[in-house]
Design a protein around this motif. Sequence first.
Motif, mmCIF file in Angstrom:
data_model
loop_
_atom_site.group_PDB
_atom_site.id
_atom_site.type_symbol
_atom_site.label_atom_id
_atom_site.label_comp_id
_atom_site.label_asym_id
_atom_site.label_seq_id
_atom_site.Cartn_x
_atom_site.Cartn_y
_atom_site.Cartn_z
ATOM 1 N N PRO A 56 -0.410 -26.971 -33.933
ATOM 2 C CA PRO A 56 0.569 -26.565 -32.927
ATOM 3 C C PRO A 56 0.007 -25.509 -31.973
ATOM 4 N N GLU A 57 -0.696 -24.504 -32.516
ATOM 5 C CA GLU A 57 -1.197 -23.404 -31.667
ATOM 6 C C GLU A 57 -2.176 -23.941 -30.627
ATOM 7 N N GLY A 58 -3.061 -24.842 -31.057
ATOM 8 C CA GLY A 58 -4.044 -25.419 -30.143
ATOM 9 C C GLY A 58 -3.360 -26.148 -29.005
ATOM 10 N N LEU A 59 -2.414 -26.981 -29.356
ATOM 11 C CA LEU A 59 -1.686 -27.741 -28.335
ATOM 12 C C LEU A 59 -0.977 -26.809 -27.361
ATOM 13 N N LEU A 60 -0.224 -25.854 -27.927
ATOM 14 C CA LEU A 60 0.604 -24.994 -27.077
ATOM 15 C C LEU A 60 -0.234 -24.113 -26.157
ATOM 16 N N SER A 61 -1.435 -23.730 -26.615
ATOM 17 C CA SER A 61 -2.280 -22.851 -25.805
ATOM 18 C C SER A 61 -2.874 -23.584 -24.603
ATOM 19 N N LYS A 62 -2.809 -24.902 -24.616
ATOM 20 C CA LYS A 62 -3.471 -25.681 -23.564
ATOM 21 C C LYS A 62 -2.521 -26.293 -22.547
ATOM 22 N N LEU A 63 -1.263 -26.381 -22.912
ATOM 23 C CA LEU A 63 -0.306 -27.118 -22.082
ATOM 24 C C LEU A 63 -0.280 -26.658 -20.628
ATOM 25 N N SER A 64 -0.235 -25.349 -20.421
ATOM 26 C CA SER A 64 -0.023 -24.858 -19.059
ATOM 27 C C SER A 64 -1.256 -25.048 -18.189
ATOM 28 N N SER A 69 -0.360 -34.867 -15.889
ATOM 29 C CA SER A 69 -0.639 -36.270 -16.214
ATOM 30 C C SER A 69 -1.305 -36.437 -17.578
ATOM 31 N N THR A 70 -1.653 -35.324 -18.247
ATOM 32 C CA THR A 70 -2.271 -35.409 -19.567
ATOM 33 C C THR A 70 -1.314 -36.092 -20.552
ATOM 34 N N VAL A 71 -1.867 -36.998 -21.326
ATOM 35 C CA VAL A 71 -1.091 -37.656 -22.380
ATOM 36 C C VAL A 71 -1.524 -37.034 -23.704
ATOM 37 N N TRP A 72 -0.573 -36.385 -24.379
ATOM 38 C CA TRP A 72 -0.914 -35.628 -25.583
ATOM 39 C C TRP A 72 -0.653 -36.443 -26.849
ATOM 40 N N HIS A 73 -1.684 -36.475 -27.696
ATOM 41 C CA HIS A 73 -1.584 -37.154 -28.991
ATOM 42 C C HIS A 73 -1.659 -36.096 -30.086
ATOM 43 N N LYS A 84 9.879 -28.453 -34.192
ATOM 44 C CA LYS A 84 10.617 -28.034 -33.003
ATOM 45 C C LYS A 84 9.708 -27.424 -31.928
ATOM 46 N N GLU A 85 8.575 -26.846 -32.356
ATOM 47 C CA GLU A 85 7.664 -26.241 -31.383
ATOM 48 C C GLU A 85 6.903 -27.276 -30.560
ATOM 49 N N VAL A 86 6.602 -28.404 -31.182
ATOM 50 C CA VAL A 86 5.664 -29.318 -30.516
ATOM 51 C C VAL A 86 6.277 -30.624 -30.029
ATOM 52 N N ILE A 87 7.390 -31.027 -30.600
ATOM 53 C CA ILE A 87 7.778 -32.428 -30.459
ATOM 54 C C ILE A 87 8.052 -32.855 -29.020
ATOM 55 N N ASP A 88 8.622 -31.974 -28.212
ATOM 56 C CA ASP A 88 8.905 -32.380 -26.825
ATOM 57 C C ASP A 88 7.692 -32.272 -25.904
ATOM 58 N N HIS A 89 6.569 -31.821 -26.455
ATOM 59 C CA HIS A 89 5.356 -31.719 -25.643
ATOM 60 C C HIS A 89 4.396 -32.863 -25.892
ATOM 61 N N ILE A 90 4.674 -33.680 -26.892
ATOM 62 C CA ILE A 90 3.701 -34.732 -27.215
ATOM 63 C C ILE A 90 4.245 -36.108 -26.852
ATOM 64 N N ASP A 91 3.299 -36.997 -26.561
ATOM 65 C CA ASP A 91 3.660 -38.368 -26.207
ATOM 66 C C ASP A 91 3.530 -39.291 -27.409
ATOM 67 N N ARG A 111 13.765 -36.565 -26.528
ATOM 68 C CA ARG A 111 13.453 -37.920 -26.052
ATOM 69 C C ARG A 111 12.664 -38.652 -27.143
ATOM 70 N N PRO A 112 12.620 -40.005 -27.087
ATOM 71 C CA PRO A 112 11.902 -40.745 -28.123
ATOM 72 C C PRO A 112 10.402 -40.432 -28.116
ATOM 73 N N VAL A 113 9.799 -40.386 -29.286
ATOM 74 C CA VAL A 113 8.366 -40.137 -29.434
ATOM 75 C C VAL A 113 7.719 -41.388 -30.023
ATOM 76 N N LYS A 114 6.637 -41.815 -29.405
ATOM 77 C CA LYS A 114 5.911 -42.975 -29.936
ATOM 78 C C LYS A 114 5.189 -42.541 -31.215
ATOM 79 N N CYS A 115 5.398 -43.267 -32.293
ATOM 80 C CA CYS A 115 4.847 -42.847 -33.579
ATOM 81 C C CYS A 115 4.006 -43.929 -34.239
ATOM 82 N N PHE A 116 2.891 -43.475 -34.809
ATOM 83 C CA PHE A 116 2.094 -44.289 -35.718
ATOM 84 C C PHE A 116 2.475 -43.890 -37.140
#
Length: 222
Positions: A56-64, A69-73, A84-91, A111-116
């Motif tokens: 989570p920390e890695g993802l959140l530190s990079k978002l801004s 157009s970045t697609v986050w996995h 709750k911290e990450v779910i709305d930021h990932i595709d 919103r819906p999240v595509k899941c494997f």
Amino acid sequence: MLEQKQQIEYVIQEAQQTSSKSAKSVRLIAVTKTLTPDQTLQVAEAGLLHLGENRPEGLLSKLSLLPDSTVWHYIGSLQTRKVKEVIDHIDYLHSLDRMSLASEIEKRASRPVKCFIQVNVSGEQSKHGLAPDEVKTFLERIGPLTKIQPIGLMTMAPFEAKEKEIRGYFSSLRELRDSLQHQGFDDIKELSMGMSEDYQIAVEEGATFVRIGTALVGSLRE
Ligand SMILES: *Cc1c(COP(=O)(O)O)cnc(C)c1O
């Protein structure tokens, strides 16, 4: 890094052409989990818009810093309390492996999240993921959830496995996907498998998403 990108894209193309089991289109995810935000920006600037993070920390530190157009996995195991911290930021989430995680996503996502669905094909104790014979029941249970959009299966081969075993694990995941499709789970189309050391085998066995860190972006690390 552009050189590595071209080399990997070439290997993927060759693997697609030489194997009848390969997928028509293969998406390259650059795993940037070991990079700083600035180094990650260089990856995006090289034209890689699909990026993979596992904390989570890695993802959140990079978002801004990264383009919209970045697609986050999200490729790592996700603790329920971190949802709750990450779910709305990932595709895409590549590691859905339990009902408690699915329920928390249902509760927190706007919103819906595509899941494997992560599958432990090798049966290794240390690996996360459902056993192959648990996947169908799990899909039935998450069926009613509106924020979970199941799109495919994900697996990791054991670190020390030999080529023949790795191929066996990847082909098992493909066969599981095909079998689920025959049983009416039409949305389960994608296969997330293959990393730096085994992506060629994964593409030959039908991967539609490969997750590559070291071999692709390793040179950016100081
Ligand atoms: C780190 C990681 C990768 C990329 O690994 P490399 O060997 O560096 O290519 C892929 N998938 C997952 C789940 C990872 O944690």
